[in-house]
Enzyme design. Structure first.
Site, short mmCIF file in Angstrom:
data_model
loop_
_atom_site.label_atom_id
_atom_site.label_comp_id
_atom_site.label_asym_id
_atom_site.label_seq_id
_atom_site.Cartn_x
_atom_site.Cartn_y
_atom_site.Cartn_z
N ASP A 483 0.61 -1.08 -0.02
CA ASP A 483 -0.04 0.09 -0.06
C ASP A 483 0.77 1.26 -0.14
O ASP A 483 0.44 2.41 -0.47
CB ASP A 483 -0.84 0.06 1.44
CG ASP A 483 -2.15 -0.82 1.14
OD1 ASP A 483 -2.61 -0.75 0.36
OD2 ASP A 483 -2.59 -1.26 2.18
C1 BGC Z 1 -0.06 -0.15 5.63
C2 BGC Z 1 0.29 1.04 6.50
C3 BGC Z 1 -0.21 2.14 5.68
C4 BGC Z 1 -1.64 2.21 5.51
C5 BGC Z 1 -2.21 3.39 4.91
C6 BGC Z 1 -1.53 -0.04 5.18
O1 BGC Z 1 -1.89 -1.13 4.63
O2 BGC Z 1 0.18 -1.33 6.36
O3 BGC Z 1 1.70 1.15 6.68
O4 BGC Z 1 0.37 3.32 6.61
O5 BGC Z 1 -2.09 1.24 4.67
O6 BGC Z 1 -1.49 4.07 3.94
O1 IFM Z 2 -1.08 -5.41 1.32
C1 IFM Z 2 -1.46 -4.50 2.43
C2 IFM Z 2 -2.74 -5.01 2.91
O2 IFM Z 2 -3.80 -4.85 2.24
C3 IFM Z 2 -3.06 -4.11 4.20
N1 IFM Z 2 -2.08 -4.22 5.19
C4 IFM Z 2 -0.52 -3.93 4.76
C5 IFM Z 2 -0.05 -4.77 3.40
C6 IFM Z 2 0.85 -4.23 2.91
O3 IFM Z 2 0.87 -2.76 2.55
#
Ligand code: BGC
Ligand code: IFM
Length: 811
Positions: A483
């Site tokens: 993400d």
């Molecule tokens: C990630 C975070 C990030 C968030 C929003 C999540 O899926 O693990 O590190 O801060 O998304 O951006």
């Molecule tokens: O792939 C994502 C997931 O959708 C939500 N938690 C963090 C992951 C890596 O950014």
């Protein structure tokens, strides 16, 4: 250091002190009604949707931590204590919390009184039942009072935490006998209410928070309890609560038992009122009737246990390795069920008001859940596919109650479409049910534009084919699985998280990770096409996969490992050419598990680079070297301090990809070494470092660059659960469902020994014995089914056959 121990026979983790490093929680509920409960009785309940239908209030990020729960206070003379220690925190003479599968049991004592509280959500009901048993272990008669306490949430948890000008005037309650009704919002458009009741006559009650706690006091020093009497307060606005007072006399050795029920009731519109203003309580009383005696509770509890026993018998292993058996047979599958139910909505790290169900997340959760209750997986696939757009892209998240896509977040995560193929393929391989592929499924929940699910998968596939960049690799869009890899956002929104701005698909940033996914799930799509008799489409799909494969080898290979991506300037990300972030875990794991570079000898190189550059004693880091400064062209990934989260943390989710990749090239020792490093049962002994629950996976463990190297965060709701289960059950132990039958091809560490498995696959029960006389890591010498040899690794599926006795000889 440990703070408890595993009781495998009872399928419980037994916590022996309330002072765990962080709250160690459990989930109650399997279908619609859920509770989170910590080892000190903190937590909350909701119906279906943690944001929209929250029954009780919880305060995240509060001090002291983990405040608000469903508390029982025992007043014994001047001593006030709680069976879960919180919130009064009186020193207990003994304390034990057993988190089991769908229930928690607290047993504590103080001054010769023992309290045991069993809490669970019955199957197919919308309530939480708590049975309190009090025993007088002294030689004197004891006169005690017990006070219950829950604080109502005014349903929409988001609004409840912000809209005080309104909410301080909406609260409404009613008390009838021992039942407290929470009716807020009922008078307008709602037709639901909550109840909190006890199966005994009460000496008093409170429903006004201040009346019970006292002004300027918290749940840790309730004034009514100190004074020994509730005030029979009737809330009108402000913060309604529910508290019962029970006055109890216990003869020496005597035990008395009470059943508390916290329930959610929904009336059909026409039965909403008895007469206007008087809610129809029939359903509430019917619910209370179901749990009025200990025998009722025991029956409901037995039903829950039977349910889980059956579910967990679908895949079992008996090896010489207790820790593997415990994770596979109990905790890993349990966590898969919880992630399936919750997606990423409600945990102690997900507030329940932000993310709902993730498109990508829920598709992956299916991979670890589908063998448990295939029918629910089927329904979920249709729900997810219904949020897809006609061009194959998808809402990144949707709300569990409405099942509608979340337009605040929108779409643009270019890995999303392929996960739908992954989940559907897993379902069809598991069940053989191809009817799902012809089910009509809407786009963006608009029934007027529905097409068969197979067509949705085609659009998923073509979304990638039609969105490629200058290196013929897939465009990354706002981000892919990672993400935080926001390679297109820099110009418009420097430094902002993707959640704060809308979709922005850049024209050039490309993802090698999506390319690896395309190779894997493109082939699975082709197999589904073949199943449907569409060989031309299967051929087309395989051609596209071959083109992608070549593109990866041409521009996705860096010499010693796979490149991660190309940024919006077409500069490499995750390459030796980079100043920081030279190697990323994702493409190494996913490309190799998809088979990319295996025959060319690149796979081994890539995995050796992972070992050399990313490995630590606590797991494999996501990238190295960590970003030491913010890189505007990379986005959020570099916003974290080194060693945390996507910036060089140990992301447990993609450790299994690398472990699976190792099994693909036959290195069982290394695959298992990686498996063990993040496996809860293996790190129980360092709970003071790891800090989160030792019975479930966490999303992330701080990497070697972090100040708190080895400390985990975000336990429970993570794709790690599904992927580690896929890894250990399908690749290490090697039982993989294919369209034509169950494939058995383990890849184990040397010295793992012989083992036995049971697997329910479609209508067949497979009893599998694996022997490994030559102590090899991988390889099948022979397989027999019912004494007859089978060619290759796949046991052909025979419709209607109920048992298969299988002997697998490795060698
Ligand atoms: C990630 C975070 C990030 C968030 C929003 C999540 O899926 O693990 O590190 O801060 O998304 O951006
Ligand atoms: O792939 C994502 C997931 O959708 C939500 N938690 C963090 C992951 C890596 O950014």
């Amino acid at each position: 250091m440990k703070f408890g121990y595993f009781d495998d026979a009872n399928r419980e983790y037994v916590i022996t002190t309330p002072k765990t490093p962080l709250p160690w929680i459990n989930y109650l509920g399997c279908n619609d009604f859920f509770s989170l409960i910590s080892n000190t009785c903190g937590g909350y309940s909701f119906y279906k949707d943690a944001k929209l239908l929250r029954l009780t209030r919880y305060r995240y990020n509060d001090v002291p931590m983990d405040i608000n729960g469903k508390y029982l206070y025992i007043k014994d003379g001047d001593t006030i204590w709680n069976p879960g220690w919180e919130p009064v925190k009186t020193d207990l003479d003994s304390y034990e919390c057993r988190h089991g599968i769908g229930y928690s049991r607290f047993t504590s004592s103080k001054n010769d009184v023992q309290a045991s509280v069993l809490t669970f959500v019955p199957m197919n009901d919308t309530c939480e039942v708590s049975q309190l048993k009090l025993t007088n272990n002294s030689s004197e008669e004891k006169t005690l009072s017990v006070f219950s306490y829950v604080e109502w949430c005014l349903w929409n948890a988001d609004d409840d935490s912000r809209n005080f000008q309104r909410n301080y005037s909406t609260g409404e309650v009613e008390v009838v006998g021992s039942t407290i009704f929470h009716k807020t919002e009922y008078r307008e458009r709602r037709n639901h209410y909550a109840i909190y009741s006890v199966n005994a006559e009460i000496a008093g009650f409170d429903t006004i928070r201040e009346a019970f706690l006292g002004s300027y006091r918290g749940a840790y020093e309730p004034e009514a309890v100190e004074k020994g009497a509730c005030t029979n307060s009737m809330a009108s606005g402000w913060q309604p609560i529910a508290s019962h007072q029970l006055n109890i006399t216990l003869a020496p050795g005597e035990t008395k038992s009470y059943v508390f029920v916290l329930g959610y009731i929904e009336n059909p519109e026409e039965e909403k009122w008895e007469s206007y203003g008087v809610i129809n309580k029939t359903r509430a009383y019917a619910m209370l009737d179901r749990y009025k005696t200990d025998a009722d509770v025991e029956k409901a509890f037995a039903e829950l246990n039977d349910y889980w026993k059956k579910l967990l018998s679908k895949y079992t292993v008996k090896s010489s390795n207790d820790k593997v058996d415990r994770m596979v047979n109990i905790w890993n599958q349990y966590q898969c069920m919880v992630t399936f139910n919750m997606s990423r909505s409600a945990s102690y790290y997900e507030s329940g008001i932000g993310r709902g169900m993730g498109f990508r997340d829920s598709c992956q959760d299916l991979l670890g859940f589908v063998h448990l209750i295939p029918d629910r997986a089927r329904e979920r696939i249709i729900d997810i596919a219904s949020t897809q757009f006609q061009d194959g892209s998808a809402y990144h998240q949707y709300q569990p109650l409405t099942k509608k896509g979340n337009s605040d977040i929108g779409s643009g995560f270019n890995d999303d479409p392929l996960w739908l193929i992954a989940g559907t393929s897993a379902y069809v391989r598991e069940t053989g049910d191809t009817t799902i592929l012809t089910d009509m499924v809407p786009f963006d929940n608009d029934e007027s534009v529905a097409t068969p699910l197979m067509d949705h998968l085609k659009r998923s596939f073509d979304y990638i084919v039609n969105h490629k960049g200058p290196h013929k690799l897939p465009l990354i869009g706002r981000a892919d699985w990672n993400d935080c890899l926001n390679l297109n956002c820099f110009s418009e929104h420097p430094g902002e998280s993707f959640q704060t701005f809308g979709p922005s698909e850049g024209p050039v940033a490309e993802s090698v990770f999506i390319a690896g996914m395309f190779v894997k799930y493109g082939e699975e799509y082709a197999q589904l096409c073949e199943l449907m008799g569409d060989t031309a489409e299967a051929e087309r799909a395989r051609k596209e996969v071959a083109i992608m494969y070549d593109a990866i080898l041409k521009d996705g290979w860096d010499g010693e490992w796979f490149v991660r991506a190309y940024d919006a300037y077409s500069h490499k990300v995750g390459s030796k050419e980079c100043e920081e972030g030279q190697i990323y875990i994702e493409p190494q794991g996913f490309c190799v598990l998809a088979g990319v570079g295996v025959k060319e000898g690149l796979a081994e190189k890539a995995l050796n680079s992972v070992k050399e550059k990313l490995d630590t004693k606590y797991g494999v880091m996501i990238l190295q070297p960590a970003y030491t400064r913010y890189h505007v062209e990379l986005g959020e990934v570099s916003s974290y301090p080194p060693g945390y989260k996507e910036n060089a943390g140990i992301f447990c989710h993609n450790n299994p990809w690398v472990s699976i990749a190792e099994t693909v090239i036959g290195r069982g020792d290394r695959a298992f070494e990686i498996y063990k490093k993040t496996c809860p049962a293996y790190i129980e002994d360092i709970s003071e470092v790891h800090r989160t629950e030792p019975y479930v996976y966490s999303q992330m463990v701080a990497g070697a660059d972090a100040k708190f190297f080895g400390e985990a965060k975000n336990s429970w709701l993570t794709g790690t659960a599904a992927w580690t289960f896929v890894n250990v059950s399908q690749y290490i132990l090697g039982v993989y469902p294919t369209h034509t039958g169950l494939s058995i091809n383990p890849c184990v560490p040397k010295g793992f020994g012989d083992f036995e498995l049971t697997r329910q696959f479609r209508e067949g029960s497979y009893n599998i014995k694996v022997v490994n006389p030559d102590n090899v890591e991988k390889g099948i010498k022979s397989i027999t089914v019912d004494g007859k040899p089978v060619e290759g690794c796949v046991i052909p599926y025979v419709k209607g056959k109920e048992t298969y006795d299988v002997v697998v000889t490795m060698g």
